[in-house]
Design a protein around this motif. Structure first.
Motif: not given
Length: 334
Positions: A287, A291, A294, A319-320, A323
């Motif tokens: 993860s 992120r 990204t 979270a991704v 973002t």
């Protein structure tokens, strides 16, 4: 045989033979009627034995013990002689290196020599401040032998001093590159890393070639610094390595900046965006890594990056998705 004949045949001066006599090392067996020293065959053999032992570095005192003391064993003394000889060779080698470095600067007078010696001594100081001042002075005040700068740069552990040394080397021109190239061949990874960091400061095509070679180094840190330096120089071949650095999380901001700079070339923008997306969708990507990848898309222009961010805004990883949504908002506002 009289003393003059012994001196001629043995190569030991008559004065030294008299000294041996006064010490009791070799006392002539007899005297002539006129009172001259007369040496026998055994005396001459002892002279040769003395000279043989002296050639090993034994003192006259130890020579006497070796020849006259039945309980004297050579092992301990030989070990001591080996240690002393090594110390002497090291000291002589250090002196030779210092003299060679002074000669390389071609001092015009003794004042120049004294100034160079002072700088070399400061460069070897235990004080980080003195070492840093010596590195800066080598550019601003007096020339420093490049070999000394390279040696210091490859061994320096203080970040501030290392930076000053790299700055000084960058202004020394191409002279240090060959020596830094030798550093890339060191069996110690830390030395190779410092060599790459120093080479990265030199804006030269030969330096770029050395950095390319470092991309295949077995140590990941060395490869990472080489890729970052090459990326900053606009070398497109480093794109996969820079994407790996972003995913790994060490120096990821620097890698993202390098990718952004490369993406300013339209021909590379879509290629970089595609590489980041491929790594994002790679099986097993964590993860945190996704992120960071990204985030790296933020400064990559073009439709490929925008479409990827639009899709990522609906990613299962919250979270991704957040973002990507935030980055899209900034891109739309531009």
């Amino acid at each position: 045989m009289l003393i003059g004949d012994v001196a001629r045949r043995s190569g030991v001066s008559a004065r030294m033979l008299r000294h041996y006599d006064s010490l009791g090392l070799v006392r002539p067996t007899g005297r002539t009627g006129a009172g001259y020293r007369e040496y026998s065959g055994d005396d001459i053999q002892r002279i040769f034995q003395i000279e043989s032992l002296r050639s090993l570095g034994l003192s006259l005192r130890d020579v006497r013990r070796a020849l006259d003391d039945p309980g004297f064993t050579p092992s301990e003394l030989v070990d001591t002689l080996i240690r002393q000889t090594r110390e002497r060779i090291a000291a002589e080698t250090e002196l030779l290196t210092r003299l060679r470095r002074i000669d390389a600067v071609e001092p015009a007078g003794w004042e120049d020599v004294l100034q160079i010696v002072a700088l070399l001594q400061a460069l070897g100081s235990k004080s980080a401040g003195k070492r840093q001042r010596a590195a800066l002075s080598s550019v601003e005040e007096a020339p420093m032998p490049v070999e000394a700068l390279v040696e210091a740069a490859l061994s320096e552990t203080d970040a501030n001093v290392a930076g000053a040394l790299r700055w000084a080397l960058a202004r020394s021109g191409e002279d240090g590159l060959a020596l830094l190239a030798d550093g890339l061949g060191s069996p110690v990874a830390e030395v190779r890393k410092r060599a790459v960091q120093s080479i990265a400061e030199i804006p030269d095509s030969a330096a770029t070639a050395l950095l390319r070679d470092a991309l295949t180094d077995p140590d990941i840190a060395v490869r990472r610094y080489a890729a970052l330096a090459l990326g900053a120089r606009g070398v497109a071949d480093t794109i996969p390595a820079l994407i790996d650095i972003v995913a790994e999380g060490t120096n990821d901001v620097d890698a993202a900046d390098a990718l952004s700079a490369l993406a300013s070339r339209p021909a590379l923008a879509d290629r970089i965006a595609t590489g980041l997306v491929d790594r994002l969708t790679h099986d097993g990507a964590e993860s945190a890594a996704r992120r960071r990848l990204t985030q790296a898309l933020a400064d990559i222009p073009g439709g490929t990056a925008s479409r990827a961010l639009a899709e990522l805004s609906h990613d299962e990883d919250r979270a991704v998705a957040l973002t990507a949504t935030y980055i899209l908002g900034i891109r739309d506002a531009r």
